[in-house]
Motif scaffolding. Sequence first.
Motif, PDB file in Angstrom:
ATOM      1  N   LEU A  37       0.822  -1.211   0.000  1.00 19.04           N
ATOM      2  CA  LEU A  37       0.000   0.000   0.000  1.00 19.04           C
ATOM      3  C   LEU A  37       0.857   1.262   0.000  1.00 19.04           C
ATOM      4  O   LEU A  37       0.507   2.245  -0.646  1.00 19.04           O
ATOM      5  CB  LEU A  37      -0.906  -0.003   1.228  1.00 19.04           C
ATOM      6  CG  LEU A  37      -2.129  -0.913   1.187  1.00 19.04           C
ATOM      7  CD1 LEU A  37      -2.861  -0.863   2.512  1.00 19.04           C
ATOM      8  CD2 LEU A  37      -3.057  -0.526   0.066  1.00 19.04           C
TER       9      LEU A  37
ATOM     10  N   SER B 164      -7.384   3.613  -8.393  1.00 20.27           N
ATOM     11  CA  SER B 164      -6.591   2.444  -8.774  1.00 20.27           C
ATOM     12  C   SER B 164      -7.384   1.524  -9.687  1.00 20.27           C
ATOM     13  O   SER B 164      -8.615   1.465  -9.644  1.00 20.27           O
ATOM     14  CB  SER B 164      -6.155   1.671  -7.524  1.00 20.27           C
ATOM     15  OG  SER B 164      -7.283   1.187  -6.826  1.00 20.27           O
TER      16      SER B 164
ATOM     17  N   LEU C 175      -7.332   3.425  -2.460  1.00 22.49           N
ATOM     18  CA  LEU C 175      -6.880   4.193  -3.625  1.00 22.49           C
ATOM     19  C   LEU C 175      -8.011   4.217  -4.640  1.00 22.49           C
ATOM     20  O   LEU C 175      -8.128   3.330  -5.486  1.00 22.49           O
ATOM     21  CB  LEU C 175      -5.618   3.565  -4.223  1.00 22.49           C
ATOM     22  CG  LEU C 175      -4.397   3.506  -3.304  1.00 22.49           C
ATOM     23  CD1 LEU C 175      -3.267   2.744  -3.978  1.00 22.49           C
ATOM     24  CD2 LEU C 175      -3.946   4.895  -2.924  1.00 22.49           C
TER      25      LEU C 175
ATOM     26  N   ILE D   1      -6.881  -2.592 -10.818  1.00 24.44           N
ATOM     27  CA  ILE D   1      -6.101  -3.750 -10.381  1.00 24.44           C
ATOM     28  C   ILE D   1      -6.235  -4.861 -11.415  1.00 24.44           C
ATOM     29  O   ILE D   1      -7.337  -5.316 -11.715  1.00 24.44           O
ATOM     30  CB  ILE D   1      -6.588  -4.239  -9.001  1.00 24.44           C
ATOM     31  CG1 ILE D   1      -6.587  -3.074  -8.002  1.00 24.44           C
ATOM     32  CG2 ILE D   1      -5.721  -5.375  -8.491  1.00 24.44           C
ATOM     33  CD1 ILE D   1      -7.232  -3.407  -6.686  1.00 24.44           C
TER      34      ILE D   1
ATOM     35  N   ILE E 272      -6.157  -1.963  -1.487  1.00 23.40           N
ATOM     36  CA  ILE E 272      -5.916  -1.037  -2.599  1.00 23.40           C
ATOM     37  C   ILE E 272      -7.236  -0.546  -3.181  1.00 23.40           C
ATOM     38  O   ILE E 272      -7.396   0.631  -3.502  1.00 23.40           O
ATOM     39  CB  ILE E 272      -5.061  -1.723  -3.681  1.00 23.40           C
ATOM     40  CG1 ILE E 272      -3.650  -1.994  -3.158  1.00 23.40           C
ATOM     41  CG2 ILE E 272      -4.992  -0.881  -4.947  1.00 23.40           C
ATOM     42  CD1 ILE E 272      -2.799  -2.820  -4.088  1.00 23.40           C
TER      43      ILE E 272
END
Length: 835
Positions: free
Chosen positions: A717, A754, A751, A756, A747
């Motif tokens: 992180l 983000s 965030l 992923i 995450i």
Amino acid sequence: MFGFLSKGLAFFWRKADLEETQAARGGKEIKTIEGVVTRFCLDYGMIDDLVCFTSDAVMNNVLLQVGQKVVAIVEEDKTTNGLKAIRVDVVSDKWEDGSSVLHFGVDSEPKTLIGTVTSVTACGGYINQTTSFSMKEVLEHFEPYKGDWVQAEYVINPTTWSSEAVSVKPLRYKRIDKVQISSVCGRIGVVDDSMFFTMDSLILPDGYMPRRHDLVNVVVVESNQSCYTWRALCMTPSENNGTSSTSGVNLNEPYENLLKDKGGLKVSETTNFGTLRLGEKKSMEVWIENKGQTAHCLISCKLGDWEKAKQFCLQMPGEDPKNSSASLTSAITPNLKKMGDQEKSVIGRYEKLSNDKENIEGKTLPSTEISLLPGTKTRIVILCTAKNPGRCRELLLLCFSDCIIGRYIEATIVTEEELQIEATEPFCPRKPQITPECQYTKAVVAFPEGKRKSRRQLPSFIPQYPVPDRLRKCVENRWDVLLFKPHLGEGLCLANYEEFFSTLLWLEEIHEEMELKDFALCGVSLKRNGNFLVLEVPGITEGRPPLSIGDKVILKTQDYLEQISYIASVTEIHEEELTLRLNPEFEHAYNGEPMDVEFTFSRTTTRRCHFAVEQAIHLREKVLFPDSLGVQSPQVVKHWCPGSAERLSTTQGDENEKELNVNKKRLPKENKVAIMHDMVTVATQTRNDTTTSQPRDCDVFNPLLNEHQRLAVKRILSGECRPMPYIIFGPPGTGKTVTIIEAILQIHYNLPDSRILVCAPSNSATDLICLRLHDSNMLKHGTMVRVNASSRNEECLNDVIKLYCKDGEDIRQASRFRIIVVTCSSAGMFYQIGI
């Protein structure tokens, strides 16, 4: 009777819609008419040759035809005194859709929609041209703009049978500090050559007007704006001059000569401890000899590693190993004036690795300087205590008065379990069964290809990359490969990067083909299992041969005068049996005749690897051959408290800090509004003395994580080494998958901008990650997608996995999800569509 009633209700529905539309358009004169489409092309059309309309006004993307009955809401154009339709609905007298209509009427649960804003007015707009929204339902401080990617929750209005959004928020947004405005043209501009902005929708502090070369802080949302994928939502000038936080240390300064001997000094080259058992201790001497004509002074020795559990420690000759941890800190600081800029830079990098007291202990020697006269030598003892299984590599820095020499200390730690399962004898492949080559081949019969998923729309631009004949002939005749590919004996660099790895891929492919030939079967009979033919292959459970679903198998008849080859596809693998799909005529006519079997090598993954190597050279030296590690400000900081509680705060730059609360329940809309409000408020401040809110206590998603697993999640992180990857390694059963799941969830929630991409080598491993994320109950619908290869059989999928595979059929739609779960090989499909 029923038709008459429906027409009566339709009249009142349209009347209610008319009143609402009049209020929305500021009281303009509008009315509802019913007519017939008399003219229509791609962009516009006419109703009864009196009312014009555009394709944007047609509801539900219906493709209209001339002669079709429609109901339109029209307004009078004050300029031309003509009538223009602002909404066109198709009149249908059919009741086939009654079941679906009733379904929408009963289903009041909001559904998730990911799409782009196609039109915006002062009071609302449309998403994907079909779902309407009003500004009251939009997230506070977010002003939608045409082209913005949004995530909305919508319901079906049972009155108008149209979808209406009940909440709209940006799909992804983030704050970026200290970026430069690249260009300004009129009321539009670009920030950092990648983010679009327009004055019509930009939030600015009072008295500020963006200018070219200004250093600004921006909050951006994902949006389709010509060639740009981000749009600036708000902007404020940055008062900081943007200097680095490294205190004058140039982290990008090269030190490729660090491992070379300098100034006549000679340091031992052999610094490998070899293989040690877990818990074993071993010492090794590193000799330093002065072969030059001038004297040198050894100021200090240190190990620049990140490891808290000290596996290596330094020890002076004759010192008690028990007291080696009590070594004093380095005396580098008083002697920095004697060194050059390069040596200072290297020391500065590794000072950061050991500035904690627990990292300094046992890592630095000596406390007094050691003089090395010409022709003399000294030694340093390194003690290794095997604590961490696997291969360990640490950097030893020998700091002299005028230079620095480095050596890598290496050791391989094995456990008792590894030694017990170690092979007692080397693997020896079975001898191939040599069959006489046929003189005549009558035909090759392939199985009927299944219908490819039409929604994939993948461009087939990956070349074939065939194996060079000279290289294949060289391997088959066991000639020296360096005669044909001399670059394999050279050091890897950017100039030979592509050719080096391409050659290795070809050599691996040749080796795989030769191994598959060793597994060829002669004179075997297939068994029947219902309507399918089953082939028994001994050793398939051990990966001999390495086959997977979708691979091709060639079956040959043993009539060598008129031999027929049948190409089969593997549809199922169960223990040591392969279920094959062949030509239907062969499946019905086969009666147990002996067949010769050959296994083929699938080149799809190898071609993607070749293409990746070909494109990798565009990353240049900074990524392919990094010579320094630039530590960035942490993106998320976790303060671990005793017990299971943790404190979470996110940092933006070096000064401003924001907190994001991680809950195991879904965040309410009020919290999301507060987060967005804080980002916009801080970004539009003209002063840097804003006070940050206090972080709140919260738990990890999985309270069973141990200290090492939490530490791994914390470092991931933090991302201080980004874009360098973080690697989680360990023996089987140590909780790597659990740690990955926790990192993904952290995450995802901490965030918000983000995206992923979760990759695993096999379908089974990928499905396991997808199931674990589903079982966590922490992801909303529309967050995760499972993308499968085109050759994978959907019938063998788990019912839960199928729920996430539906949206994975369209690669472009799947690319918009926050979490994409896919195998390493299939991940190359996203690059094929330009991502």
